[in-house]
Scaffold this motif. Structure first.
Motif, PDB file in Angstrom:
ATOM      1  N   GLU A   1      49.595  47.046  57.661  1.00 37.52           N
ATOM      2  CA  GLU A   1      48.278  46.555  57.244  1.00 37.52           C
ATOM      3  C   GLU A   1      47.122  47.274  57.932  1.00 37.52           C
ATOM      4  N   ASP A   2      47.419  47.949  59.028  1.00 38.20           N
ATOM      5  CA  ASP A   2      46.364  48.660  59.753  1.00 38.20           C
ATOM      6  C   ASP A   2      46.275  50.136  59.373  1.00 38.20           C
ATOM      7  N   ALA A   3      46.944  50.513  58.301  1.00 38.31           N
ATOM      8  CA  ALA A   3      46.904  51.910  57.852  1.00 38.31           C
ATOM      9  C   ALA A   3      45.495  52.266  57.389  1.00 38.31           C
ATOM     10  N   PRO A   4      45.000  53.445  57.750  1.00 36.22           N
ATOM     11  CA  PRO A   4      43.663  53.856  57.292  1.00 36.22           C
ATOM     12  C   PRO A   4      43.638  54.016  55.775  1.00 36.22           C
ATOM     13  N   GLU A   5      42.564  53.568  55.158  1.00 41.93           N
ATOM     14  CA  GLU A   5      42.445  53.599  53.696  1.00 41.93           C
ATOM     15  C   GLU A   5      41.902  54.935  53.212  1.00 41.93           C
ATOM     16  N   CYS A   6      42.313  55.291  52.014  1.00 43.59           N
ATOM     17  CA  CYS A   6      41.736  56.481  51.385  1.00 43.59           C
ATOM     18  C   CYS A   6      40.744  56.089  50.296  1.00 43.59           C
ATOM     19  N   LEU A   7      40.794  54.831  49.854  1.00 44.79           N
ATOM     20  CA  LEU A   7      39.873  54.331  48.822  1.00 44.79           C
ATOM     21  C   LEU A   7      39.776  52.819  48.946  1.00 44.79           C
ATOM     22  N   THR A   8      38.557  52.311  48.947  1.00 41.46           N
ATOM     23  CA  THR A   8      38.322  50.864  48.954  1.00 41.46           C
ATOM     24  C   THR A   8      37.481  50.520  47.733  1.00 41.46           C
ATOM     25  N   MET A   9      38.016  49.708  46.859  1.00 40.75           N
ATOM     26  CA  MET A   9      37.342  49.357  45.605  1.00 40.75           C
ATOM     27  C   MET A   9      36.939  47.883  45.630  1.00 40.75           C
ATOM     28  N   VAL A  10      35.701  47.614  45.237  1.00 37.78           N
ATOM     29  CA  VAL A  10      35.184  46.245  45.227  1.00 37.78           C
ATOM     30  C   VAL A  10      34.641  45.915  43.844  1.00 37.78           C
ATOM     31  N   HIS A  11      35.052  44.776  43.307  1.00 41.25           N
ATOM     32  CA  HIS A  11      34.475  44.262  42.063  1.00 41.25           C
ATOM     33  C   HIS A  11      33.449  43.181  42.414  1.00 41.25           C
ATOM     34  N   TYR A  12      32.356  43.159  41.687  1.00 39.89           N
ATOM     35  CA  TYR A  12      31.285  42.194  41.912  1.00 39.89           C
ATOM     36  C   TYR A  12      31.163  41.294  40.680  1.00 39.89           C
ATOM     37  N   PRO A  13      31.688  40.058  40.765  1.00 35.34           N
ATOM     38  CA  PRO A  13      31.639  39.151  39.619  1.00 35.34           C
ATOM     39  C   PRO A  13      30.324  38.374  39.505  1.00 35.34           C
ATOM     40  N   ASP A  14      29.303  38.777  40.257  1.00 32.28           N
ATOM     41  CA  ASP A  14      28.042  38.039  40.303  1.00 32.28           C
ATOM     42  C   ASP A  14      27.401  37.865  38.920  1.00 32.28           C
ATOM     43  N   LEU A  15      27.585  38.847  38.032  1.00 31.38           N
ATOM     44  CA  LEU A  15      26.939  38.806  36.718  1.00 31.38           C
ATOM     45  C   LEU A  15      27.893  38.351  35.617  1.00 31.38           C
ATOM     46  N   LYS A  16      29.064  37.885  36.003  1.00 34.88           N
ATOM     47  CA  LYS A  16      30.103  37.542  35.021  1.00 34.88           C
ATOM     48  C   LYS A  16      29.666  36.435  34.070  1.00 34.88           C
ATOM     49  N   GLU A  17      29.103  35.379  34.611  1.00 32.01           N
ATOM     50  CA  GLU A  17      28.710  34.249  33.762  1.00 32.01           C
ATOM     51  C   GLU A  17      27.432  34.556  32.986  1.00 32.01           C
ATOM     52  N   GLU A  18      26.475  35.187  33.650  1.00 32.81           N
ATOM     53  CA  GLU A  18      25.172  35.444  33.035  1.00 32.81           C
ATOM     54  C   GLU A  18      25.221  36.521  31.957  1.00 32.81           C
ATOM     55  N   ARG A  19      25.982  37.604  32.228  1.00 34.79           N
ATOM     56  CA  ARG A  19      25.959  38.759  31.330  1.00 34.79           C
ATOM     57  C   ARG A  19      27.319  39.097  30.705  1.00 34.79           C
ATOM     58  N   GLY A  20      28.373  38.498  31.228  1.00 35.86           N
ATOM     59  CA  GLY A  20      29.700  38.811  30.696  1.00 35.86           C
ATOM     60  C   GLY A  20      30.210  40.166  31.142  1.00 35.86           C
ATOM     61  N   ILE A  21      29.729  40.642  32.306  1.00 40.88           N
ATOM     62  CA  ILE A  21      30.155  41.945  32.828  1.00 40.88           C
ATOM     63  C   ILE A  21      30.498  41.811  34.310  1.00 40.88           C
ATOM     64  N   VAL A  22      31.285  42.765  34.796  1.00 44.12           N
ATOM     65  CA  VAL A  22      31.614  42.850  36.216  1.00 44.12           C
ATOM     66  C   VAL A  22      31.404  44.308  36.647  1.00 44.12           C
ATOM     67  N   LEU A  23      30.656  44.492  37.717  1.00 39.25           N
ATOM     68  CA  LEU A  23      30.396  45.834  38.243  1.00 39.25           C
ATOM     69  C   LEU A  23      31.430  46.174  39.304  1.00 39.25           C
ATOM     70  N   MET A  24      31.750  47.463  39.416  1.00 41.93           N
ATOM     71  CA  MET A  24      32.756  47.927  40.365  1.00 41.93           C
ATOM     72  C   MET A  24      32.260  49.167  41.075  1.00 41.93           C
ATOM     73  N   GLN A  25      32.614  49.296  42.355  1.00 42.10           N
ATOM     74  CA  GLN A  25      32.360  50.536  43.078  1.00 42.10           C
ATOM     75  C   GLN A  25      33.466  50.752  44.103  1.00 42.10           C
ATOM     76  N   GLY A  26      33.751  52.012  44.358  1.00 46.68           N
ATOM     77  CA  GLY A  26      34.787  52.333  45.332  1.00 46.68           C
ATOM     78  C   GLY A  26      34.405  53.567  46.127  1.00 46.68           C
ATOM     79  N   GLU A  27      34.501  53.484  47.435  1.00 53.01           N
ATOM     80  CA  GLU A  27      34.212  54.622  48.300  1.00 53.01           C
ATOM     81  C   GLU A  27      35.531  55.220  48.790  1.00 53.01           C
ATOM     82  N   TYR A  28      35.605  56.557  48.787  1.00 48.83           N
ATOM     83  CA  TYR A  28      36.862  57.213  49.131  1.00 48.83           C
ATOM     84  C   TYR A  28      36.687  58.184  50.295  1.00 48.83           C
ATOM     85  N   ASN A  29      37.801  58.490  50.948  1.00 51.43           N
ATOM     86  CA  ASN A  29      37.842  59.425  52.061  1.00 51.43           C
ATOM     87  C   ASN A  29      38.013  60.839  51.518  1.00 51.43           C
ATOM     88  N   LYS A  30      37.009  61.669  51.681  1.00 52.25           N
ATOM     89  CA  LYS A  30      37.044  63.026  51.124  1.00 52.25           C
ATOM     90  C   LYS A  30      38.144  63.890  51.727  1.00 52.25           C
TER      91      LYS A  30
END
Length: 292
Positions: free
Chosen positions: A199-228
């Protein structure tokens, strides 16, 4: 225990895998990488840029891989294209972590923490998507927008199957990437590092979904930062699109592999993941157009 496997093909990666990378690079997930920005900046210095701006923008959107291959001059830009990395080497140390399993107790990241949501008032969903993409334009990140309906299926599947492995084409074969889910986040790490640090392995990509607009707009935004140092923009995008293929519930064969991985691990074979990748059907990942 996930067995440590790398498939070495004894030569350069096969044509089928290259085709899969090309196909997935044309999917809705956007790559906002340093390489793409530098390529665009180089083009903007060209005195004929304004004349051909529309065609260039179309090429960038429809086929980012071909865009970089044709227009990139900078060495750092060219090295970011598919196949830019070999097999990952074992990390020298684990990542800094508060405690084992800390993901499970981490609070959900809020959309407001990275984007002022009042800027979205009165905007269409298409305009929201554009604002979101522009926010990450100068970052080493992948980003996108999916419907709330699709995300609900994906999120339910990640709760049912909280861990999986995905194949990633490398120059000499396939490397496997472990993905672990916690809440609305997905944490990717090379299998070789997961074997070393769990579980302590260094990540190469972390992806986050943001459901904040799910009810209001019917969409979910996503972003992911990666290790170059481990992934380039296309490889990060490739992993995100693969994740959506497996966890969207739209393919019985892939769902079957998730089931086997979790409940019949002795029957699970990494080669089946590669077979799924190399037999990738363009129609399976093309956005479906709604009938008017």
């Amino acid at each position: 225990m996930v067995p440590c496997v790398m498939l070495n093909l004894g030569g350069r990666i096969c044509v089928a895998a290259r085709t899969a990378v090309t196909i997935m690079s044309k999917q809705p997930v956007n790559t906002s990488s340093y390489a793409m920005v530098r390529a665009i900046e180089d083009l903007e210095k060209n005195p004929y840029f304004d004349k051909y701006a529309a065609k260039i923008a179309k090429a960038q959107k429809e086929s980012p891989e071909e865009f970089l291959a044709k227009f990139a001059k900078n060495k750092e830009v060219k090295e970011s294209q598919p196949g830019g990395h070999g097999f990952t080497k074992v990390a020298e140390k684990a990542k800094e972590s508060a405690s084992k399993g800390a993901y499970s107790f981490a609070p959900q990241k809020k959309l407001e923490s990275i984007l002022k949501t009042d800027l979205l008032q009165g905007k269409t969903n298409e305009e929201v998507a554009y604002i979101w993409m522009e926010h990450f334009r100068n970052k080493d990140a992948v980003c996108g927008m999916i419907s709330a309906e699709i995300y609900e299926k994906l999120h339910e599947a990640t709760i049912k199957y909280p861990c999986f492995v995905l194949p990633l084409p490398r120059d000499q074969g396939y490397e496997f990437i472990v993905v672990q889910f916690a809440g609305h986040e997905a944490h990717f790490t090379p299998l070789i590092n997961y074997q070393a640090y769990k579980e302590d392995a260094p990540e190469c990509l972390t992806m986050v979904h943001y459901p904040d607009l799910k009810e209001e707009r019917g969409i979910v935004l996503m972003q992911g930062e990666y290790n170059k140092d481990v992934l380039n923009a296309f490889e990060a995008q490739f992993l995100v699109n693969q994740l959506q293929l497996y966890f969207s519930g739209s393919d019985l064969a892939r769902t079957g592999l998730l089931e086997k991985f979790h409940h019949r691990p002795n029957e699970f074979k990494h080669s089946e993941l590669v077979q799924q990748l190399e037999s990738l059907d363009l129609n399976a990942i093309s956005p479906k157009k709604k009938d008017k």
